[in-house]
Design an enzyme around this catalytic site. Structure first.
Site, PDB file in Angstrom:
ATOM      1  N   ASN A  29      -4.575   5.267   6.182  1.00  0.00           N
ATOM      2  CA  ASN A  29      -3.799   5.845   5.084  1.00  0.00           C
ATOM      3  C   ASN A  29      -3.483   4.793   4.035  1.00  0.00           C
ATOM      4  OD1 ASN A  29      -3.863   8.145   6.630  1.00  0.00           O
ATOM      5  ND2 ASN A  29      -1.789   7.885   7.441  1.00  0.00           N
ATOM      6  N   VAL A  30      -3.427   5.224   2.798  1.00  0.00           N
ATOM      7  CA  VAL A  30      -3.146   4.307   1.686  1.00  0.00           C
ATOM      8  C   VAL A  30      -1.765   4.598   1.085  1.00  0.00           C
ATOM      9  CG1 VAL A  30      -5.592   4.001   1.143  1.00  0.00           C
ATOM     10  CG2 VAL A  30      -4.331   5.856   0.045  1.00  0.00           C
ATOM     11  N   CYS A  63      -6.479  -4.409 -17.844  1.00  0.00           N
ATOM     12  CA  CYS A  63      -6.143  -5.720 -17.271  1.00  0.00           C
ATOM     13  C   CYS A  63      -5.614  -6.633 -18.382  1.00  0.00           C
ATOM     14  CB  CYS A  63      -7.393  -6.330 -16.645  1.00  0.00           C
ATOM     15  SG  CYS A  63      -7.179  -8.050 -16.136  1.00  0.00           S
ATOM     16  N   HIS A  84      -7.605   0.618   4.540  1.00  0.00           N
ATOM     17  CA  HIS A  84      -8.196   1.128   3.295  1.00  0.00           C
ATOM     18  C   HIS A  84      -7.349   0.818   2.074  1.00  0.00           C
ATOM     19  CE1 HIS A  84     -10.540   4.269   5.875  1.00  0.00           C
ATOM     20  NE2 HIS A  84     -11.100   3.072   5.891  1.00  0.00           N
TER      21      HIS A  84
END
Ligand code: BV8
Length: 246
Positions: free
Chosen positions: A102-103, A147, A119
């Protein structure tokens, strides 16, 4: 649910316990699993079609939007009794490793520390080009944010399909699977590799494999025991029966 006495004895005697969790453990926190049809706007996409670098390169705003929708669900979610039971179990057995696919970060929020987020974590972003984590992107009005160093798009800090997993995470997970006496596999359809490989590594290394799942999975037939039901009910019961606090 009554646990067979011989299973109870095995659980109580296990000094090294390894756990693998999947989306099912967060279902009781209101986070949709991958097998549940994606809700509403996202019902016409399959996760595998969005969680990959090609989809992101093709349509970064679409993939970013999908992750923003999922992050909303994660922000609104709280760890449930299943997450909390595992955070407690970590202190009640001498050797413990929690491997999660799970993230959503809910295991860490529940207090789990001996944790491998195989993950990644959806609440973290990184530069798509540089691969370095970025705390604060630059919003130029066109999602995803950019970024601050190279001006390229940010992406969520998760492992996409077709991407290699972190070597250190893999080594830790592999060791924990090979060395445990008891392996609990919880709330996963065991469809995604290499994560789904670890329960079989544990079996081949002589561990007792116990599956906790609402439904049948490819691991059900090879598990020594299957506790069928929602993790938020099964895990607290298992903890209090097999590993009661002092
Ligand atoms: C890799 C992060 C190699 C992102 C995820 C072709 C091309 C490329 C690769 C492949 C290919 N064919 C196969 C592969 C390998 C591929 C793979 O396994 N594909 C599958 C689809 C066949 N794997 C990869 O690509 C991996 N990388 O192989 O790299 C490589 C090597 C070197 C160099 C370069 C490359 C990367 C895989 C990681 C993908 N990222 N997540 C994101 O989240 O956006 S995967 C994602 O899906 C999850 O993390 C999780 O792993 C998976 C979903 O599975 P589950 O968690 O099990 O969830 P699911 O909904 O399926 O099941 C829920 C279960 O809970 C069910 O059983 C249900 O019954 C149960 N349940 C429901 N409610 C409850 C419950 N149980 C208990 N209580 C409840 N209340």
């Amino acid at each position: 649910m009554q646990l067979p006495p011989q299973l109870l004895d095995i659980l109580r005697k296990a000094s090294r316990v390894t756990v693998l969790t999947g989306a099912g453990i967060s279902a009781d926190s209101g986070i949709p699993t991958f097998r549940d049809p994606q809700h509403g706007l996202w019902s016409r996409f399959r996760p595998e079609d969005l969680a990959n670098a090609e989809a992101f390169k093709r349509d970064p705003a679409l993939v970013w939007g999908w992750y923003e929708w999922r992050r909303e669900a994660v922000r609104a979610a709280e760890p449930n009794p299943a997450h909390l039971a595992l955070a407690t179990l970590e202190h009640r057995v001498p050797g413990f490793t929690l491997i999660t696919q799970n993230v959503d970060g809910l295991h860490a929020r529940a207090g789990s520390r001996k944790l491998v987020e195989l993950h990644g974590n959806i609440m973290r972003n990184k530069c798509f080009a540089e691969g370095t984590v970025v705390e604060q992107g630059v919003d130029d009005g066109e999602p995803p944010p950019k970024c601050p160093r190279c001006g390229g798009p940010l992406r969520p800090d998760v492992v996409w399909f077709g991407e290699a997993l972190d070597e250190q995470h893999m080594a830790t997970a592999d060791k924990a699977a090979r060395e445990c006496e008891l392996f609990l596999v919880i709330g996963t359809s065991a469809a995604v590799m290499p994560a789904a490989h670890f329960p079989r590594v544990a079996l081949q290394s002589g561990a007792v494999l116990v599956e906790i799942n609402r439904d049948e999975t490819p691991l059900s037939a090879v598990s020594h025991a299957v506790l069928r039901g929602p993790a938020a009910l099964v895990l607290p019961h298992l903890l209090n029966t097999a590993w009661p606090g002092n």
